[in-house]
Scaffold this active site. Structure first.
Site: not given
Ligand code: ADP
Ligand code: MG
Length: 376
Positions: A41, A178, A323, A346
């Protein structure tokens, strides 16, 4: 139109000797010893910084770091960033963490005043914070000639381009923990993408909505109905057909999509990973947000690695946002193989979803832009 650095330069009649307040996103990850673990960043702001300093502007940079709740907390000091900037852009001054003052997140006029005092112009290059109506993002454009920095401009071009004229087929790959975080963006993407492929923890709420047993996997009961509605409406959503689960006795098992009650789904299965890869390899555009599984645990990284590798190998225009997805791509050494890795988690989701951000709106309404459009 979003005012640019050139708009600002024209509004000020040149930048030499001018003091420019630069809102950057230096919200970098730090380890327990306060060392920067990824300076992505900081480097991303350098094109704007050099453009300004080449024109002999004095740059006063500011950023938030973490969530210090409106009071000074040493572990959120920007001192490590300042040290890094001394190497990369020695002439830049850096203010302390904006969120040390409660006026930043509360968007207080008093705080905006202290920020703009003595400054001649304002540049927003903090894409990752532009979805927040915080003082440093939406305040200065109303008071100073303003423009978007190079990073902000590029982020907006790339992400808005996905909504407007994606090369088809457009495949969106979504994962992460989520479904509640991503339902809005899923709803927006099913309107523009040809396929919306869902993995990660959030696939289990969709699978449960279809009546599958998801065992001890992540499940958001309160989102079941929304997921069912999307599926019933015939949205082009593709779900996993197999899952890698953690079974009692710490065993990793490849299973179908009907999980036993004591199984926990932690990655997409190998069949699903191959199917998703195939879609990615034959796409014209791919947007990827959110890991396919618990990739931090090597036993459940394979779905995420396979998808990342498919993006790297694909001839499609590939965009990674989020992220944790960006961190995964970096960890696998595949960042350079992507067409674009967004600096905003976000913010990138919200821009895809809404088509606009509070920070962009403030710039469009800024003093400099109004002058420019009156003349043009
Ligand atoms: P990003 O930051 O790329 O938008 P998120 O913050 O939504 O992604 O989610 C990332 C997290 O989700 C990671 O820490 C990953 O380990 C977790 N994750 C992904 N699949 C699963 C799963 N099946 N069960 C539990 N955690 C999960
Ligand atoms: Mg994340």
């Amino acid at each position: 139109m979003l005012p640019t650095l050139e708009t600002l330069e024209a509004a000020l009649g040149g930048l030499a000797g001018r003091i420019i307040l630069l809102r950057a996103d230096f919200n970098v990850p730090l380890d327990d010893d306060g060392q920067i673990t990824d300076d992505f960043r900081i480097r991303a702001a350098l094109p704007t910084i050099s453009w300004l300093t080449e024109r002999e502007a004095s740059v006063v940079a500011c950023s938030h770091l973490g969530r210090p709740q409106g009071k000074v907390e040493r572990r959120y000091s920007l001192a490590p960033v300042q040290a890094k900037l001394r190497e990369l852009a020695p002439s830049v001054d850096l203010l302390e963490n904006l969120r040390f003052d409660p006026g930043e997140t509360a968007n207080e006029a008093r705080f905006t005043q202290t920020l703009v005092e003595g400054c001649d112009g304002y540049v927003n290059d903090a894409f990752g914070a532009s979805h927040r109506a915080h003082a440093s993002i939406v305040g200065p454009p109303a008071l100073l000639p303003s423009g978007a920095g190079r990073l902000l401009t590029t982020e907006v071009e790339v992400l808005s381009g996905l909504r407007h004229k994606p090369k088809r087929p457009f495949v969106a790959v979504l994962g992460g923990a989520k479904v509640s975080d991503k339902l809005g963006v899923i709803k927006a993407l099913v309107e523009v993408a040809d396929e919306v492929v869902i993995g990660g923890g959030m696939c289990f709420t969709f699978l449960a909505a279809q009546g599958h047993g998801v065992g001890k996997s992540l499940l958001q009961q309160d989102q079941l109905e929304a997921c069912a509605e999307l599926l019933d409406a015939g949205a082009p959503i593709r779900l996993p057909t197999d899952i890698a689960v953690l079974a009692p006795g710490d065993r990793v098992v490849q299973a179908g999509v009907d999980l036993r009650s004591d199984w926990q789904g932690l990655d997409i299965g190998s069949g699903t990973a191959a199917e998703f890869s195939d879609l990615i390899l034959h796409a014209g555009t791919v947007l990827w947000n959110g890991p396919m599984g618990l990739f931090e645990d090597a036993r459940f990284a394979s779905g995420t690695v396979t998808v990342a590798q498919a993006l790297a190998d694909s001839g499609a225009f590939t965009v990674v946002g989020g992220g944790d997805s960006a961190a995964a791509v970096q960890q696998f050494g595949l960042s350079a193989a992507m067409d674009y890795v967004s600096t905003g988690g976000g913010a990138s989701l919200e821009l895809i979803q809404q088509g606009d951000l509070p920070g962009l709106q403030a710039l469009r309404e800024s003093v400099a832009n109004q002058q420019a459009s009156r003349q043009g």
